[in-house]
Scaffold this motif. Structure first.
Motif, PDB file in Angstrom:
ATOM      1  N   HIS A 370       0.832  -1.211   0.000  1.00  9.82           N
ATOM      2  CA  HIS A 370       0.000   0.000   0.000  1.00  9.82           C
ATOM      3  C   HIS A 370       0.860   1.253   0.000  1.00  9.82           C
ATOM      4  O   HIS A 370       0.559   2.224  -0.706  1.00  9.82           O
ATOM      5  N   ILE A 371       1.884   1.229   0.820  1.00 10.89           N
ATOM      6  CA  ILE A 371       2.754   2.404   0.932  1.00 10.89           C
ATOM      7  C   ILE A 371       3.408   2.704  -0.417  1.00 10.89           C
ATOM      8  O   ILE A 371       3.466   3.854  -0.855  1.00 10.89           O
ATOM      9  N   ARG A 372       3.882   1.659  -1.087  1.00 14.36           N
ATOM     10  CA  ARG A 372       4.524   1.867  -2.391  1.00 14.36           C
ATOM     11  C   ARG A 372       3.527   2.383  -3.429  1.00 14.36           C
ATOM     12  O   ARG A 372       3.847   3.299  -4.196  1.00 14.36           O
ATOM     13  N   MET A 373       2.328   1.817  -3.453  1.00 14.99           N
ATOM     14  CA  MET A 373       1.331   2.284  -4.424  1.00 14.99           C
ATOM     15  C   MET A 373       0.967   3.741  -4.162  1.00 14.99           C
ATOM     16  O   MET A 373       0.778   4.528  -5.097  1.00 14.99           O
ATOM     17  N   GLU A 374       0.890   4.112  -2.916  1.00 14.60           N
ATOM     18  CA  GLU A 374       0.613   5.507  -2.565  1.00 14.60           C
ATOM     19  C   GLU A 374       1.751   6.404  -3.035  1.00 14.60           C
ATOM     20  O   GLU A 374       1.521   7.480  -3.609  1.00 14.60           O
ATOM     21  N   GLN A 375       2.983   5.973  -2.814  1.00 11.79           N
ATOM     22  CA  GLN A 375       4.143   6.765  -3.242  1.00 11.79           C
ATOM     23  C   GLN A 375       4.153   6.977  -4.756  1.00 11.79           C
ATOM     24  O   GLN A 375       4.379   8.086  -5.241  1.00 11.79           O
ATOM     25  N   TYR A 376       3.900   5.898  -5.499  1.00 10.02           N
ATOM     26  CA  TYR A 376       3.845   6.020  -6.963  1.00 10.02           C
ATOM     27  C   TYR A 376       2.729   6.977  -7.385  1.00 10.02           C
ATOM     28  O   TYR A 376       2.897   7.785  -8.308  1.00 10.02           O
ATOM     29  N   SER A 377       1.592   6.872  -6.702  1.00  8.87           N
ATOM     30  CA  SER A 377       0.434   7.666  -7.118  1.00  8.87           C
ATOM     31  C   SER A 377       0.640   9.161  -6.913  1.00  8.87           C
ATOM     32  O   SER A 377      -0.016   9.977  -7.548  1.00  8.87           O
ATOM     33  N   ARG A 378       1.553   9.523  -6.010  1.00  7.99           N
ATOM     34  CA  ARG A 378       1.802  10.949  -5.757  1.00  7.99           C
ATOM     35  C   ARG A 378       2.888  11.541  -6.659  1.00  7.99           C
ATOM     36  O   ARG A 378       2.978  12.752  -6.794  1.00  7.99           O
ATOM     37  N   LYS A 379       3.682  10.662  -7.280  1.00 10.21           N
ATOM     38  CA  LYS A 379       4.806  11.205  -8.070  1.00 10.21           C
ATOM     39  C   LYS A 379       4.712  10.899  -9.564  1.00 10.21           C
ATOM     40  O   LYS A 379       5.415  11.532 -10.356  1.00 10.21           O
ATOM     41  N   ILE A 380       3.854   9.943  -9.947  1.00 10.89           N
ATOM     42  CA  ILE A 380       3.740   9.614 -11.377  1.00 10.89           C
ATOM     43  C   ILE A 380       2.529  10.329 -11.966  1.00 10.89           C
ATOM     44  O   ILE A 380       1.389  10.068 -11.575  1.00 10.89           O
ATOM     45  N   PHE A 381       2.783  11.228 -12.889  1.00 11.28           N
ATOM     46  CA  PHE A 381       1.703  11.988 -13.511  1.00 11.28           C
ATOM     47  C   PHE A 381       1.192  11.262 -14.754  1.00 11.28           C
ATOM     48  O   PHE A 381       1.980  10.727 -15.538  1.00 11.28           O
ATOM     49  N   ALA A 382      -0.120  11.260 -14.897  1.00  9.57           N
ATOM     50  CA  ALA A 382      -0.723  10.692 -16.099  1.00  9.57           C
ATOM     51  C   ALA A 382      -0.549  11.675 -17.255  1.00  9.57           C
ATOM     52  O   ALA A 382      -0.506  12.889 -17.041  1.00  9.57           O
ATOM     53  N   PRO A 383      -0.444  11.173 -18.487  1.00  7.47           N
ATOM     54  CA  PRO A 383      -0.283  12.075 -19.637  1.00  7.47           C
ATOM     55  C   PRO A 383      -1.467  13.042 -19.758  1.00  7.47           C
ATOM     56  O   PRO A 383      -2.616  12.687 -19.447  1.00  7.47           O
ATOM     57  N   ALA A 384      -1.169  14.277 -20.180  1.00  8.84           N
ATOM     58  CA  ALA A 384      -2.235  15.248 -20.426  1.00  8.84           C
ATOM     59  C   ALA A 384      -3.006  14.821 -21.677  1.00  8.84           C
ATOM     60  O   ALA A 384      -2.406  14.497 -22.705  1.00  8.84           O
ATOM     61  N   VAL A 385      -4.314  14.802 -21.581  1.00  5.13           N
ATOM     62  CA  VAL A 385      -5.148  14.355 -22.707  1.00  5.13           C
ATOM     63  C   VAL A 385      -6.293  15.350 -22.939  1.00  5.13           C
ATOM     64  O   VAL A 385      -6.519  16.246 -22.136  1.00  5.13           O
ATOM     65  N   ASP A 386      -6.988  15.148 -24.060  1.00  5.75           N
ATOM     66  CA  ASP A 386      -8.161  15.957 -24.412  1.00  5.75           C
ATOM     67  C   ASP A 386      -7.841  17.457 -24.477  1.00  5.75           C
ATOM     68  O   ASP A 386      -8.679  18.298 -24.118  1.00  5.75           O
ATOM     69  N   GLY A 387      -6.638  17.788 -24.889  1.00  6.83           N
ATOM     70  CA  GLY A 387      -6.285  19.199 -25.062  1.00  6.83           C
ATOM     71  C   GLY A 387      -5.906  19.919 -23.785  1.00  6.83           C
ATOM     72  O   GLY A 387      -5.594  21.116 -23.808  1.00  6.83           O
TER      73      GLY A 387
END
Length: 693
Positions: A370-387
């Protein structure tokens, strides 16, 4: 944030969600409200559905959702009164009684056979009516939830309820003010405040065993009369049980034969034969008189060990009409300061249950996964989409209500900025993640059993995989997991907007998990050199045309399959929970389009990326281990060496490694990665033996 700002924020979110999901605001309000109540542990695994009909003497019946609490055998039904108005509108007694009447009529007509013989078979409301009919002898009480964005009028009095088939009915009105207070209280479930003197004369005689002022912790020893324990459980049900205990109890079956035998045949020996219960509370009131200390009031009482004992005694009262007043149940009661409750209670719970068959997966909330998934979720940005000119994150909630809590103290402008980066529709809860990955791994029957069961099974599997190699849970795994979540969410929206589904509006949860599990299972077993292109989903943050077309075909086939006449139970939801249903589904011939199959990618591409990210993760792990050893410092390791040698608890090999760490500043020689891992194990060992820095 005051209540007006809270309503503005909630309505804004609901309206956006309705647009995004192509649904209606009332449905989104139900999701919001029940989501809060699930988080606050009012109930679990709520199933949203809309059922409305006219019964005998033109009486209206309606439910907007339901669930069944396996732990205390209570039947929970909800109805909604949603205005979608920006103004604060009061709700009065007459309106509440009308809503209550519709729920009551539903239950009555479920039990008298009206729904079974006169209503549409394909609806989930019909299926749950059959469940009520079949389980009425086991049901302990009915809990009616009235959910509204109105504000409870000061003139509202207690709603009078009549038993149904001898079962008590409890009414819970959740208005805007109550939701607001819940959110402000850091998403904690409403505290149970118990006046012990309401259940027994004079209170509960006790002994103060421990008073640790430094940790703000006290512990009392006492013995609770069986009738008092039963009355508390009958009144508060599974709210009295700490979350892990509730999950454990509902899965294992609540009545232990040996406990039951003692209750029925040798109640006077219960104290001798039974280990008793362990409980926590956040506050206690007591009096000291001639007979010593007597506890009179408790706040937020939670049974953390002994749920089966408690439920078995209550069952003897409910089902067997047994007098249990001569049973005495040993109890250790820990009083933990409210501020430290979330930190300490899970630890107490883990230790209290260490002698039972409750494995580490039951306490999965603090697992490093859980801790690792939380860490990834705060630092990995999803690609900008839909303009969009900005990137967003998929916010993983390791702790309950994190996303909401982080907005409470923000101004309106700050909140808008926060939601641009952390959109509400990109929140992933622990139970959601378990649902997504159980579906991907081919367990739609487990997903269909509900969020808590699904979470438990997932936790058990992840714990084993983590112990084999935590490096597998790397950045690629995180992006793949989010991609499966995107596919799941998009499939839910797709199904909701298909013409055939709009006519029946039932079993969407089962349709989605089975459809996706079938696709992933087909790829594994029929395309040995190819695999799904998760990178495409991540880069575009949505599903693609060929997958959408495939799902349009398959979801209808799955609906026809799960509702087919050869199912082994009348209730479709119950049928989907059975392993045999999934076994049959895997053997079924499904329409898999060639255009979809052409979108698969060579398996070698995925293997290469997994290998690279696993390597990166191992390097990162090594760096983290070395950093931890370095941060603790040479003096720290020297002190452990001295302390451990005096007590003869460290081996010669461990001594030699500790000497390297203790002298690293003088010698310039730093322990290797392997030695650092040994040092951290020694650190844990000496702390378990009583060492404190």
């Amino acid at each position: 944030m005051n209540i007006n700002e809270y309503k503005e924020a909630v309505l804004g979110d609901i309206r956006v969600e309705a647009d995004v999901n192509i649904s209606d605001p009332t449905s989104e309000f139900i999701k919001y409200a029940t989501g809060l109540l699930e988080t606050a542990e009012e109930f679990e695994d709520f199933i949203e559905t809309y059922f409305e009909a006219t019964g005998n003497r033109n009486r209206k019946m309606q439910i907007d959702g339901f669930t069944y609490d396996e732990a205390d055998e209570s039947c929970i039904l909800a109805i909604t009164d949603f205005t979608n108005s920006d103004d604060l509108i009061p709700i009065n007694n007459g309106e509440i009684e009308k809503l209550y009447g519709r729920l009551e009529t539903y239950v009555i007509h479920a039990l008298n056979g009206f729904i079974r013989t006169r209503c549409e078979e394909s609806s989930e409301g019909y299926g749950f009516a059959r469940t009520i009919e079949e389980r009425i002898d086991r049901i302990t009480k009915f809990k009616f939830y009235i959910l509204t964005d109105k504000v409870l009028s000061n003139r509202v009095k207690t709603i009078k309820t009549n038993p149904i088939e001898g079962k008590d009915v409890e009414v819970n009105v959740w208005d805007l003010t109550r939701f607001y207070n819940l959110v402000k209280s850091k998403m904690q479930k409403e505290a149970i405040e118990i006046n012990i003197c309401d259940y027994m004369d004079h209170g509960l005689p006790s002994i103060l065993a421990v008073d640790c002022k430094e940790e703000k912790y006290k512990s009392y020893l006492t013995a609770v009369p069986g009738n008092v324990l039963a009355d508390l459980y009958i009144e508060y049900g599974s709210r009295l049980l700490e979350g892990n205990v509730r999950s454990f109890l509902s899965i294992r079956g609540k009545v232990n034969k040996q406990i039951r035998s003692t209750i029925l045949n040798k109640p006077e020996m219960f104290f001798a034969y039974n280990n008793g219960i362990a409980a926590t509370a956040t506050a206690v009131e007591y009096e000291i008189g001639e007979n010593g200390l007597v506890i009179t009031k408790l706040k937020d009482l939670q049974i953390i060990n002994g749920g089966q004992t408690t439920a078995s005694i209550a069952n003897a009262v409910i089902q067997d009409k047994k007098d249990v007043s001569n049973i005495m149940v040993p109890m250790k009661l820990s009083i933990v300061d409210t501020e430290k409750a979330e930190e300490i209670i899970p630890v107490i719970s883990r230790c209290a249950n260490s002698q039972n068959k409750v494995d580490e997966a039951d306490f999965f909330s603090n697992h490093p996964y859980h801790i690792r998934m939380e860490q990834y979720s705060r630092k990995i940005f999803a690609p900008a989409v839909d303009g969009n000119q900005y990137q967003t994150i998929w916010f993983y909630e390791r702790a309950r209500g994190q996303h909401t809590q982080e907005q409470i103290k923000l101004t309106l402008a700050e909140r808008k900025k926060y939601l641009l980066k952390n959109p509400k529709n990109q929140v992933i809860k622990k139970v959601d993640l378990a649902k997504y990955m159980n579906t991907y791994d081919g367990h739609p029957d487990i997903v269909s059993k509900g969020a808590q069961y699904s979470m438990r099974e997932f936790a058990s599997r992840i714990d084993k995989e983590w112990n084999k190699s935590d490096a597998f849970f790397n950045e690629y795994y995180y992006k793949k997991t989010v991609s499966v979540g995107i596919i799941f969410k998009e499939t839910e929206k797709l199904v909701s907007n298909l013409g055939w589904y709009k006519e029946i509006k039932a079993y969407r949860a089962n349709i989605v998990t089975y459809s996706l599990a079938i696709i992933f299972n087909y790829i594994r077993n029929n395309t040995p050199t190819m695999t799904f292109d998760f990178k495409r989903i991540w880069n575009n943050q949505k599903i693609y045309k060929e997958l959408e077309e495939q799902l349009e075909i398959l979801t209808k086939e799955v609906f026809d399959f799960i509702t087919r006449k050869d199912k082994l139970t009348m209730n479709v939801t119950e049928w989907c929970k059975k392993e045999l249903c999934w076994t049959r589904a895997k053997a079924e011939k499904w329409t898999i389009t060639s255009s979809f199959l052409r979108t698969l990618i060579p398996k070698e591409e995925e293997k290469t990326e997994i290998k690279e990210e696993t390597k990166n993760r191992k390097i990162e792990n090594e760096i983290n281990v070395e950093m931890e050893v370095y941060k603790l410092g040479a003096k720290y390791w020297g002190n452990i060496l001295t302390w451990g040698m005096k007590r003869n608890i460290i081996s010669p090999m461990e001594q030699s490694i500790l000497k390297i760490a203790a002298n690293m500043e003088l010698s310039g020689k730093f322990p290797s990665v392997k030695q650092c891992l040994t040092l951290l194990k020694v650190k844990d060992k000496v702390h378990d033996e009583g060492y404190s820095a």
